[in-house]
Design an enzyme around this catalytic site. Structure first.
Site, short mmCIF file in Angstrom:
data_model
loop_
_atom_site.label_atom_id
_atom_site.label_comp_id
_atom_site.label_asym_id
_atom_site.label_seq_id
_atom_site.Cartn_x
_atom_site.Cartn_y
_atom_site.Cartn_z
N ASP A 333 1.41 -1.28 -0.17
CA ASP A 333 0.19 -0.21 0.05
C ASP A 333 0.86 0.79 0.04
O ASP A 333 1.90 1.46 0.76
CB ASP A 333 -1.01 -0.17 1.09
CG ASP A 333 -2.34 -0.77 0.72
OD1 ASP A 333 -2.43 -0.68 -0.17
OD2 ASP A 333 -2.85 -0.95 2.20
N ASP A 592 -5.35 -2.28 5.39
CA ASP A 592 -5.37 -2.67 6.41
C ASP A 592 -6.87 -2.73 6.91
O ASP A 592 -7.29 -2.57 7.65
CB ASP A 592 -4.91 -0.85 6.73
CG ASP A 592 -5.45 -0.41 5.76
OD1 ASP A 592 -5.77 -0.60 4.62
OD2 ASP A 592 -5.42 0.62 5.94
N ASP A 596 -9.75 -5.51 2.36
CA ASP A 596 -8.64 -5.60 1.91
C ASP A 596 -8.55 -7.39 2.35
O ASP A 596 -7.21 -8.45 2.31
CB ASP A 596 -7.06 -5.15 2.53
CG ASP A 596 -7.00 -4.44 2.44
OD1 ASP A 596 -7.92 -3.44 1.24
OD2 ASP A 596 -6.69 -2.94 2.79
#
Length: 956
Positions: A333, A592, A596
């Site tokens: 990310d 997070d 996801d």
């Protein structure tokens, strides 16, 4: 008070149907209110209802201890013990009690070490998992606070928001409906809408919304707790266990082959006596089995897992360590991992789209559409722009707040002003806000132009809109939305991200940026971090409406070669991981949020970043306790070191099996030499005690992703084992059949005793085998020369002590029951010298094995390389192809025409991809450099030149 206790007892016995009665009756039955419980009342209920967790089965310590004696390797040793006491009772001799006791002692010692170490590892793991214990936001004593979910009791008021795992069975209170994922409980694939008064179950996940709820059941009384009692746990056989089984089976099969050959030759052909034959079979059984292997490998992983936790990476399953060691692609990310997630807004750059409105008004409206408590990074940045955070609610009364969710991608506040009129403000993703605007067609081109202008500078865009709500109800659609303005958000990269990415590339890990931001923002961030700008919008590659210009290109190749992806939706993450895995990559994925979770589960290593939601943590394999990419790369290095220790030991274990089986089989069949089984037991006990220290050995991690290569382990073990077996055979021949040692070193001859009972020769063979067997670990643990890579102090001390004991036994022991006699210090010195001389070629053999297994030896033969190829020309074609390929694919969506060189192994593919990523990163870095020194360094790296051979002088 008594009436209250009776009511709670009824709740405990489940005589009250709290799931279906009206919500007011729930409060009445639980003797609680919407203001929550007091700490004192909660403690009383905790004593009555128990902790909010499932009861763990208490395992008998004694049965657990015995369990370490119940595995295939232990079965072989137990078979040897039965042979020693039952089958050895013949040939005019009593049962072999000393060997029986020795084998049982070895089993008990090994099981004791395993039991103690696993118990310690279990305690350490429990302490680590306690740090990951689910939390709950609960109202106690009139104040909201975060508490361990384990202390929740019926009657508690809790808050459930996006990404939370529901901590207990509860009934929802007033507010907007939630989307609840109950797939883990009911198997329903789609989220279920739950409104006020509905029940939610412990273990389900909140996919959208935020609401308060009253707890009605905890622990074993929940729906999940009752179901858990009805389901037996399943034992999933992981990859690590499969590898362990394969190596154990190889050793067992090797011993079986050796025993069959001995039986066929000794009895029908040589007509040997019954008892000596049994003793020879016992030697192979006892000495060949790597009885300590499960213990050594498990302890190594447990210690490694603890070290990872100290670095900020908690492993939820220890076998994730081996996947981490083999990871060659990391999808990371951008926000919070590559960047700080500390947003700033430049008020001077705010673009206003409505007449009569200034930048300050846009900021105020954005702040009104933000939370004042439990803020995310965007809310904190915007509210922080106000002189006083209270301005965001000054003069207005909040009616309803719409929290952010991944679908709508916006927040909204419905409020009533001082004149009693209702209004609504919203902030969020520009595309979503633009869809609301009544004049979209008029402003769309300008909005996109501003977004692109921000993106080129690496700035994200946040849109703000406003509407009046003349109907005066929060449910009403309201009047036309006014697009108020666009705000630029800057998320600065972490100070260590660029260097960490370079470290990752040098380790063969290709870092791919995953961001929901625009492509231009992703490219700008990639340029700043030196990771390359070869990025694509994921919707063009994987979305339902793919870009026609790349429709004919191989998507898998583009994904594999990309430096990152922009505009990524959660479902795209899953697809990216799936396609990379299809190309045989070991893929790591950071995440997070609740959305996801599928990608984290799909990835070989799912990594929940610091401050991840409960859902993301639950789906991951590793949970980070510190932010940033450097934690992950440090964990990769540590995992490779742990994996290296395990691989070193497995090669050692296979080698010892082959050397014992082949060496003693040849001695027994060629010279009819009967080595005493008891002395093999002594070797095994000393070896196991020493080898336990390898779990804390100092090792050099592999420079590239590593994985279990059983063919390499078996091939290396067979070659090492055969070499050491021949060392023993040659030593026996020289000591027994020649006078070389007496003539050269002046020691006594062993030939006279050889005609009697081989007692002194047995002592000499014992010492020779003991020394070289343990010394082999120094060869298998090192990648270069064994005397160059310094081992851990524990391993060195253990080796010295073990061989000191072995030498003293060989020099002084006169054990009639073991059929050995002391050989004196002269012979001990000769044996040490002999082993040192024959130890040196072991490193050379190691290099030759590695060279042969790499395939490079065959490449040279096929390509007809000659010894006169100059160093600077060697591999020149490959470097030029790589350079040209990197230039072609740096910009645009161009697929490579062909692979750069014939890739015969997965290992080569991994290193190639990482090498390409390094070159793209260096090109990006080159654009940032303005000094002659930096330019020269970049060109040197790009063209693969040997800087050491180039004499150059330059000034900065």
């Amino acid at each position: 008070m008594g009436d209250k206790e009776e009511v709670l007892e009824a709740v405990l016995k489940e005589t009250v149907d709290l799931e279906n009665v009206p919500i007011e009756e729930v409060f009445e039955s639980l003797r609680c209110s919407r203001e929550g419980l007091t700490t004192e009342a909660a403690d009383e209920r905790l004593a009555l209802f128990g902790h909010n967790k499932l009861e763990e089965k208490k395992e008998s310590k004694f049965l657990k201890f015995l369990g370490f004696m119940w595995n295939p390797l232990s079965w072989v040793m137990e078979a040897a013990a039965i042979m020693a006491i039952a089958l050895a009772n013949g040939g005019g001799k009593p049962p072999d009690w000393q060997d029986f006791v020795g084998i049982i002692t070895l089993l008990v010692i090994n099981s004791t070490i395993s039991f103690i170490e696993e118990n310690n590892a279990g305690n350490a793991a429990a302490a680590l998992m306690a740090r990951l214990a689910p939390k709950a936001k609960v109202l106690r004593d009139g104040r909201w606070g975060e508490q361990d979910a384990a202390i929740l009791v019926p009657g508690d008021i809790i808050s459930i928001k996006l990404g939370d795992i529901v901590p207990a069975d509860a009934r929802l209170l007033e507010g907007d409906p939630l989307k609840i994922d109950q797939s883990s409980l009911t198997g329903e694939s789609l989220p279920v809408t739950k409104g006020p008064g509905d029940g939610v179950y412990s273990g389900s996940t909140c996919k959208q919304g935020e609401l308060e709820a009253v707890v009605i059941a905890t622990g074993v009384h929940t729906f999940f707790g009752k179901a858990a009692h009805l389901v037996d746990t399943t034992n999933h056989v992981g990859h690590f266990q499969q590898v362990l089984t394969a190596i154990g089976n190889f050793c067992i099969c090797s011993i079986a082959v050796g025993m069959i050959i001995e039986i066929v030759v000794m009895y029908p052909i040589q007509h040997r006596a019954y008892r000596p034959g049994i003793d020879n079979l016992l030697v192979l059984l006892i000495g060949g089995i790597p009885i300590a292997m499960p213990t050594v490998l498990s302890v190594t992983m447990a210690i490694g897992s603890h070290r990872l936790s100290q670095q900020g990476a908690i492993t939820k399953r220890m076998t994730a360590i081996e996947e981490m060691a083999g990871m060659d692609v990391l999808c990371s990310d951008k926000t919070g991992t590559l960047t700080l997630n500390k947003l700033t807004v430049d008020k001077n750059l705010i673009e206003v789209f409505t007449k009569g409105v200034d930048a300050d008004t846009v900021v105020l409206m954005a702040a009104q559409a933000s939370r004042l408590e439990n803020q995310d990074a965007i809310d904190a940045a915007i509210v922080g722009m106000l002189a006083d955070p209270k301005e965001a609610r000054a003069g207005v009364r909040e009616v309803h707040f719409l929290p952010f969710n991944p679908t709508d991608k916006r927040t909204a506040l419905t409020y009533i002003d001082s004149d009693g009129k209702m209004h609504r403000v919203s902030k969020g993703a520009p595309e979503q806000i633009l869809n609301l605007a009544h004049n979209r067609a008029e402003i769309e081109r300008r909005v996109h132009a501003v977004i692109d202008k921000f993106a080129e500078r690496g700035l994200r865009s946040l849109a703000v809109a406003y509407q009046e709500v003349p109907e005066g109800t929060k449910e009403s659609a309201g009047g036309p939305w006014q697009f108020m303005g666009l705000m630029p958000l800057f998320d600065p990269p972490r100070h260590d991200s660029a260097e960490t990415i370079r470290r990752a590339l040098n380790l063969g890990v290709n870092v791919k940026m995953i961001t929901g931001d625009q492509l231009a923002i992703g490219k700008e961030t990639g340029r700043r971090l030196g990771m390359g700008t070869n990025m694509y919008p994921s919707s063009a590659l994987l979305g339902q409406h793919k870009d026609e210009s790349i429709g004919a290109l191989p998507i898998d190749d583009l994904i594999e070669k990309a430096d990152g992806f922009a505009g990524v939706f959660p479902e795209h993450k899953y697809e990216i991981v799936k396609r990379l895995q299809a190309r045989k990559h070991i893929c790591g994925m950071t995440g997070d949020g609740v959305n996801d979770a599928p990608a984290l589960k799909k990835a070989d290593i799912g990594i929940a970043v610091a401050d991840a939601t409960d859902a993301a943590r639950s789906a991951s394999d590793i949970v980070l306790t510190e932010p940033g990419l450097s934690v992950i790369i440090s964990a990769v290095l540590t995992s490779r070191a742990i994996f290296q220790r395990m691989k070193n030991y497995t090669i050692y274990a296979v080698s010892i099996t082959i050397r014992i089986v082949l060496g003693f089989m040849l001695l027994a069949l060629i010279w009819k030499f009967d080595f005493p089984p008891f002395m093999v037991l002594i070797i095994a006990i000393l070896n196991d005690g020493t080898i336990m220290t390898i779990s804390k050995d100092r090792v050099k991690p592999s420079p590239l992703p590593d994985s279990w290569k059983l063919s390499e382990i078996f091939a290396t073990g067979v070659v090492f084992g055969s070499y050491m077996a021949m060392m023993t055979v040659i030593f026996f021949w020289a000591a027994y059949k020649t006078d070389f040692f007496p003539r050269t070193f002046g020691v006594s001859t062993l030939e006279k005793t050889a005609h009697d009972d081989f007692r002194k020769l047995a002592s000499a063979i014992y010492l020779q085998v003991s020394i070289i067997s343990q010394a082999l670990i120094f060869v298998t643990r090192s990648r270069s020369w064994s005397y160059v890579e310094r081992p851990g102090m524990l391993l060195v001390v253990a080796f010295i002590l073990a061989q000191l004991v072995a030498t003293l036994i060989a020099v002084y022991a006169n054990w009639s029951f073991a059929a050995i006699e002391g050989i004196g210090w002269g012979w001990a010195g000769v044996i040490w010298l002999y082993n040192i001389v024959f130890y040196i070629p072991l490193d050379i053999i190691k290099f030759l094995i590695r060279y042969a297994l790499s395939g490079r030896a065959w490449d040279l033969v096929i390509e007809q390389r000659v010894a006169f190829t100059r160093q600077k020309d060697f591999g020149k074609e490959q470097r030029e192809l790589q350079w040209a390929h990197a230039q072609r694919t740096l910009h645009g969506l161009q697929a490579p025409d062909a692979k750069m060189f014939p890739e015969r192994t997965h290992f080569n593919e991994l290193s190639q991809m990482a090498e390409e990523a390094k070159r793209r990163a260096e090109i990006a870095r080159l654009r940032e450099l303005h000094t002659l020194k930096g330019h020269v360094e970049s060109v040197v790296r790009l063209k693969g030149l040997d800087i050491e051979t180039i004499q150059q002088a330059y000034t900065v």
